[in-house]
Design an enzyme around this catalytic site. Structure first.
Site, short mmCIF file in Angstrom:
data_model
loop_
_atom_site.label_atom_id
_atom_site.label_comp_id
_atom_site.label_asym_id
_atom_site.label_seq_id
_atom_site.Cartn_x
_atom_site.Cartn_y
_atom_site.Cartn_z
NE ARG A 24 17.97 -13.85 60.78
CZ ARG A 24 16.86 -13.10 60.79
NH1 ARG A 24 16.88 -11.89 60.29
NH2 ARG A 24 15.75 -13.56 61.32
CG HIS A 39 18.01 -6.54 62.25
ND1 HIS A 39 18.67 -7.70 62.53
CD2 HIS A 39 16.84 -6.94 61.69
CE1 HIS A 39 17.93 -8.76 62.17
NE2 HIS A 39 16.81 -8.30 61.65
C1 OXD Z 1 12.77 -11.30 61.44
C2 OXD Z 1 13.72 -10.21 61.70
O1 OXD Z 1 13.18 -12.41 61.07
O2 OXD Z 1 13.34 -9.22 62.37
O3 OXD Z 1 11.57 -11.08 61.62
O4 OXD Z 1 14.85 -10.25 61.24
#
Ligand code: OXD
Length: 306
Positions: A221, A269
């Site tokens: 994250r 991402h």
């Molecule tokens: C998840 C993401 O947690 O896409 O699935 O980051």
């Protein structure tokens, strides 16, 4: 009884299609068109508006539409006794592992160097490989698979987590042994869940414990990383480069300094994107378990936060 999908900004129709394929009788309401909130017993969420779940007086289960649940747990209005599940899926795991293997190989085989050499028509055969020891910070479902696959590729791998683990094929540390762990590795892969304890863990103090020249891969994250501290750690040489898939603010703002840093490789991402076709059966299975009052699959521990 109905299932509500709350994922603002994302196309919910593909989820509805997959849910209906599995159970045509299911009643589905898609946010913001929730006409009968009292009928909603299960919600499936991605980045829901905080506080909205208090509209559902009969809510019994919350399902994340992805592997992470931090987007749910940051909503303090959610009663602590409502169970939360997440997606665990082989495809998610394989994509994540492939991304990290790519990042490790790109660094180890110096793809940036050869791309730059190509532009300048340089033929330089010296030192073709950077010797690496990969440290995996967090060896749960996803991190554990990454460590195993890298080991199969004959990389030196060391893991670290917050509890003891047995029968691992690689060296493993837990608890407060971060200093020792960081002194042995020169690629750091962050695979931690985001919790109040891990938020901001990748900070300058942490980077200064790394061996000079450590390469960072963050696919967990954005909030794990103090972004300006990474820039300082790059300038000081503790970190030699980074491959980042997640950011404090997404999409990464156009004026963000990371865009201009050649040592940083940015992806939007995409390391591992949930496939609704693969995830829907788990959510529908849990929906049926609400009806039968059975224990859920892939339920997270709310105290631990993952
Ligand atoms: C998840 C993401 O947690 O896409 O699935 O980051």
């Amino acid at each position: 009884m109905s299932l509500a999908i709350i994922s603002p900004g994302r196309d919910a129709s593909v989820w509805v299609e997959n849910f209906k394929k599995l159970d045509p009788s299911i009643d589905i309401q898609v946010y913001p068109d929730i006409s009968s909130p009292e009928k909603v017993e299960v919600v499936t969420l991605w980045n829901h508006p905080s506080g909205i779940l208090s509209d559902f007086p009969n809510l019994k289960l919350i399902c994340s539409m992805g592997a992470g649940v931090d987007h749910i747990l940051t909503d303090e209005s959610i009663p602590s006794d409502i169970p939360i599940t997440r997606i665990i899926d082989d495809k998610l795991t394989i994509s994540m592992t492939n991304y990290v293997v790519m990042a490790v190989l790109n660094h180890h085989r110096q793809i940036k160097r050869y791309q730059a050499d190509q532009l300048r028509r340089i033929w330089d055969m010296s030192n073709p490989e950077i010797p690496v020891t990969v440290g995996v910070l967090g060896v749960g479902e996803l991190g554990g698979d990454i460590a195993d696959k890298l080991l199969n590729l004959r990389f030196e791998v060391i893991g670290i987590g917050n509890s003891p683990k047995e029968n691992l094929d690689y060296e493993y540390y837990f608890g407060d042994q971060i200093h020792k762990f960081l002194s042995k590795i020169n690629i750091l892969v962050c695979m931690l869940p985001l919790t109040p304890e891990t938020e901001g863990i990748l900070n300058l103090e942490f980077f200064r414990k790394c061996q000079k020249g450590t390469y960072l891969i963050n696919v967990a994250r954005g909030k794990h990383l103090i972004e300006e501290d990474l820039l300082t750690a790059l300038d000081e040489g503790y970190i030699s480069g980074a491959m980042l898939d997640v950011f404090q603010k997404e999409p990464l703002p156009v004026e963000h300094p990371f865009w201009n840093r050649n040592e940083i490789t940015i992806t939007p991402h995409i390391a591992s994107v949930t496939n609704p076709g693969a995830a829907a059966p788990q959510i529908i299975e849990n929906y049926h378990r609400v009806q039968k009052s059975q224990p859920f699959i892939n339920q997270i521990n709310r105290k631990r936060g993952y």
